[in-house]
Design an enzyme around this catalytic site. Structure first.
Site, PDB file in Angstrom:
ATOM      1  N   CYS A 175       3.055   7.986   1.220  1.00 48.06           N
ATOM      2  CA  CYS A 175       3.981   7.769   2.640  1.00 48.06           C
ATOM      3  C   CYS A 175       4.205   6.350   1.842  1.00 48.06           C
ATOM      4  O   CYS A 175       2.443   5.835   0.968  1.00 48.06           O
ATOM      5  CB  CYS A 175       3.250   7.561   3.527  1.00 48.06           C
ATOM      6  SG  CYS A 175       3.280   5.839   4.300  1.00 48.06           S
ATOM      7  N   HIS A 229       8.072   5.561  21.092  1.00 52.08           N
ATOM      8  CA  HIS A 229       6.774   5.381  21.375  1.00 52.08           C
ATOM      9  C   HIS A 229       6.679   5.362  22.842  1.00 52.08           C
ATOM     10  O   HIS A 229       5.258   4.883  24.000  1.00 52.08           O
ATOM     11  CB  HIS A 229       6.220   4.432  20.959  1.00 52.08           C
ATOM     12  CG  HIS A 229       6.218   4.288  19.827  1.00 52.08           C
ATOM     13  ND1 HIS A 229       5.212   5.363  19.003  1.00 52.08           N
ATOM     14  CD2 HIS A 229       6.360   3.253  18.242  1.00 52.08           C
ATOM     15  CE1 HIS A 229       5.789   4.706  17.686  1.00 52.08           C
ATOM     16  NE2 HIS A 229       6.258   3.957  16.928  1.00 52.08           N
ATOM     17  N   CYS A 271       5.391  -4.725  16.139  1.00 53.22           N
ATOM     18  CA  CYS A 271       5.544  -3.700  16.709  1.00 53.22           C
ATOM     19  C   CYS A 271       3.492  -4.249  16.903  1.00 53.22           C
ATOM     20  O   CYS A 271       2.543  -3.945  16.076  1.00 53.22           O
ATOM     21  CB  CYS A 271       5.349  -1.852  15.904  1.00 53.22           C
ATOM     22  SG  CYS A 271       6.672  -1.539  15.794  1.00 53.22           S
ATOM     23  N   CYS A 282      -1.467   5.763  10.234  1.00 53.78           N
ATOM     24  CA  CYS A 282      -0.464   5.864  10.778  1.00 53.78           C
ATOM     25  C   CYS A 282      -0.208   3.714  10.886  1.00 53.78           C
ATOM     26  O   CYS A 282      -1.460   3.845  12.599  1.00 53.78           O
ATOM     27  CB  CYS A 282       0.702   5.816  11.574  1.00 53.78           C
ATOM     28  SG  CYS A 282       1.833   5.885  12.221  1.00 53.78           S
ATOM     29  N   CYS A 310       0.655  -2.409  15.296  1.00 53.99           N
ATOM     30  CA  CYS A 310       0.703  -2.291  14.011  1.00 53.99           C
ATOM     31  C   CYS A 310      -0.610  -2.958  13.542  1.00 53.99           C
ATOM     32  O   CYS A 310      -0.233  -3.952  13.205  1.00 53.99           O
ATOM     33  CB  CYS A 310       2.080  -1.836  13.920  1.00 53.99           C
ATOM     34  SG  CYS A 310       1.943  -1.728  11.723  1.00 53.99           S
ATOM     35  N   CYS A 340       6.123  -6.823   6.932  1.00 50.85           N
ATOM     36  CA  CYS A 340       7.408  -5.861   7.997  1.00 50.85           C
ATOM     37  C   CYS A 340       7.807  -7.480   8.877  1.00 50.85           C
ATOM     38  O   CYS A 340       6.538  -7.799   9.757  1.00 50.85           O
ATOM     39  CB  CYS A 340       6.573  -5.402   8.727  1.00 50.85           C
ATOM     40  SG  CYS A 340       8.306  -4.601   9.902  1.00 50.85           S
ATOM     41  N   GLU A 345       1.029  -1.148   0.135  1.00 51.25           N
ATOM     42  CA  GLU A 345      -0.464  -0.223   0.018  1.00 51.25           C
ATOM     43  C   GLU A 345       0.921   1.198  -0.138  1.00 51.25           C
ATOM     44  O   GLU A 345       1.930   1.331   0.735  1.00 51.25           O
ATOM     45  CB  GLU A 345      -1.065   0.136   1.047  1.00 51.25           C
ATOM     46  CG  GLU A 345      -1.971  -1.338   0.909  1.00 51.25           C
ATOM     47  CD  GLU A 345      -2.662  -1.165   2.841  1.00 51.25           C
ATOM     48  OE1 GLU A 345      -2.496   0.127   3.338  1.00 51.25           O
ATOM     49  OE2 GLU A 345      -3.900  -2.226   2.241  1.00 51.25           O
ATOM     50  N   GLU A 399      10.213  -2.146   7.386  1.00 54.40           N
ATOM     51  CA  GLU A 399      10.732  -1.291   8.013  1.00 54.40           C
ATOM     52  C   GLU A 399      12.414  -1.581   6.976  1.00 54.40           C
ATOM     53  O   GLU A 399      12.972  -1.778   6.761  1.00 54.40           O
ATOM     54  CB  GLU A 399      11.255  -2.149   9.058  1.00 54.40           C
ATOM     55  CG  GLU A 399      12.863  -1.902   9.619  1.00 54.40           C
ATOM     56  CD  GLU A 399      12.846  -0.104  10.301  1.00 54.40           C
ATOM     57  OE1 GLU A 399      12.726  -0.176  11.282  1.00 54.40           O
ATOM     58  OE2 GLU A 399      13.894   0.342   9.260  1.00 54.40           O
TER      59      GLU A 399
HETATM   60  S1  SF4 Z   1       4.712   0.307  12.463  1.00 53.24           S
HETATM   61 FE1  SF4 Z   1       6.212  -0.052  11.044  1.00 53.24          FE
HETATM   62  S2  SF4 Z   1       8.207  -1.177  11.921  1.00 53.24           S
HETATM   63 FE2  SF4 Z   1       5.936  -1.293  13.032  1.00 53.24          FE
HETATM   64  S3  SF4 Z   1       5.551  -3.393  12.614  1.00 53.24           S
HETATM   65 FE3  SF4 Z   1       4.361  -1.511  11.775  1.00 53.24          FE
HETATM   66  S4  SF4 Z   1       5.231  -1.426   9.660  1.00 53.24           S
HETATM   67 FE4  SF4 Z   1       7.055  -3.124  11.037  1.00 53.24          FE
END
Ligand code: SF4
Length: 361
Positions: free
Chosen positions: A106, A222, A117, A339, A120, A113, A93, A167
């Site tokens: 973006c 964070h 996290c 985000c 996320c 990934c 995306e 990342e």
């Molecule tokens: S916030 Fe960024 S680094 Fe963390 S899991 Fe999501 S995409 Fe990956």
């Protein structure tokens, strides 16, 4: 995946070397870059100032394929999310965030990934593969073309943030080359300050940032507390805050200027007076900026969005204690484009490919 290189995997310097090895004249680089990055014509058969023999030779050595926009949707606030489909069937995306003066892209650096996290949406799917340099550069070209069709020829992507899926420092070499192409005066010619590389805090790669072109750096912090940060980012167990900041100290700041610390504010987790005190004592006031991102809830997320008043209080409290802090306005949350909400959706309706002279992949 194709075994031959893609023409967009090269900046002008490396393409010149490659052409030399192929016994082709180096002036061809200027013509190739002009067709691709100025005229935006990808169909090599239209490159009329390059001889047929040279075109055939280029075709035999390079791929010229272009991914497809398989789906896109625009939110109430004008944020547009796209799903890009590659030749091997994988999808990523990208998002265009519009404000009065800017059109910020973006973009994604990986399919999925590996960092995982816990706040996320993308992190829930694991890593499938890195994107190639051309797959990163083509996100910019697709977005630019779409914007031109949608808003008119004057409209341009003004800024790029590497904050989509993946990342970026986990895909160091490809993102480095893509960045060189974004900055290359013969390529896209963007200014260094218009690009922001955002990392979760991969310490070994942060230590290598002197090898990366000098763009803005954002680090996902964070929390200034190891226990809380490890809950949000399992990576913190391998590279804790002390280790992270030892690496940050080595970043050549003259080139990278002030570092932005991303802070996802989550209700009842990292939103207290104690969290503010910890941040103030951790961060260097002259060289840091805190970007507060109110958490965006997504289906199944275990964390909660903070109230607006809390977000305001948190930000003001940091400012009063000498830390530059701003709140990122949440955009596109009605289409899961904000985000931490990116995750490829496999079954959406295709939209028409924007105005490329296109060779479909
Ligand atoms: S916030 Fe960024 S680094 Fe963390 S899991 Fe999501 S995409 Fe990956």
């Amino acid at each position: 995946m194709s075994l031959i290189d893609h023409i967009l995997d090269y900046d002008s310097e490396s393409l010149s070397q490659r052409l030399k090895k192929m016994g082709m004249p180096s002036y061809l680089v200027n013509q190739i870059f002009d067709w691709i990055y100025c005229k935006r014509i990808f169909d090599i058969d239209q490159w009329s100032n390059i001889s047929l023999t040279n075109r055939e030779k280029l075709k035999s050595e390079f791929s010229f394929s272009i991914p497809k926009i398989v789906w896109n949707s625009t939110s109430k606030d004008g944020t547009t999310k796209f799903l890009i489909g590659f030749k091997d069937g994988h999808q990523v995306e990208m998002v265009i965030i519009s404000s009065l003066k800017r059109r910020t892209l973006c973009l994604s650096s990986q399919v999925g990934c590996a960092i995982g996290c816990t706040f996320c949406h993308t992190g829930t799917q694991g890593l499938t593969r890195n994107l190639s340099t051309h797959e990163v550069v083509l996100q910019f070209l697709l977005a630019s073309s779409w914007l031109k069709d949608d808003e008119g020829s004057e409209s341009k992507i003004s800024n790029i943030v590497y904050m989509g899926m993946g990342e970026p420092l986990h895909n160091f070499e490809n993102m480095k080359m893509a960045t060189k192409i974004f900055l290359d005066p013969k390529g896209l010619g963007l200014g260094q300050r218009r690009i922001t590389l955002s990392t979760s805090g991969l310490v070994p790669q942060i230590e290598k940032l002197d090898e990366f072109p000098p763009v803005n750096i954002a680090i996902s912090l964070h929390s200034a507390n190891d226990e809380v940060r490890s809950e949000l980012m399992p990576l913190n167990r391998a590279y804790d805050i002390k280790r992270l900041f030892q690496a940050i100290e080595k970043i050549p700041l003259k080139a990278f200027r002030r570092i932005t610390y991303e802070y996802i504010l989550i209700r009842d987790l990292n939103d207290s007076e104690e969290d503010i005190r910890a941040l103030v004592s951790l961060l260097n006031k002259k060289e840091s900026k805190v970007n507060i991102i109110p958490f965006n809830e997504f289906p199944g997320s275990r964390f909660k969005k903070p109230a607006d008043a809390l977000v305001e209080w948190f930000c003001e409290s940091l400012n009063k204690r000498g830390l530059v802090a701003t709140v990122r306005v949440t955009k596109g949350d009605d289409i899961l484009a904000a985000c931490g909400q990116l995750k490829s959706l496999a079954t959406k309706k295709p939209s028409k490919l924007p105005g490329f002279s296109s060779i479909e992949s």
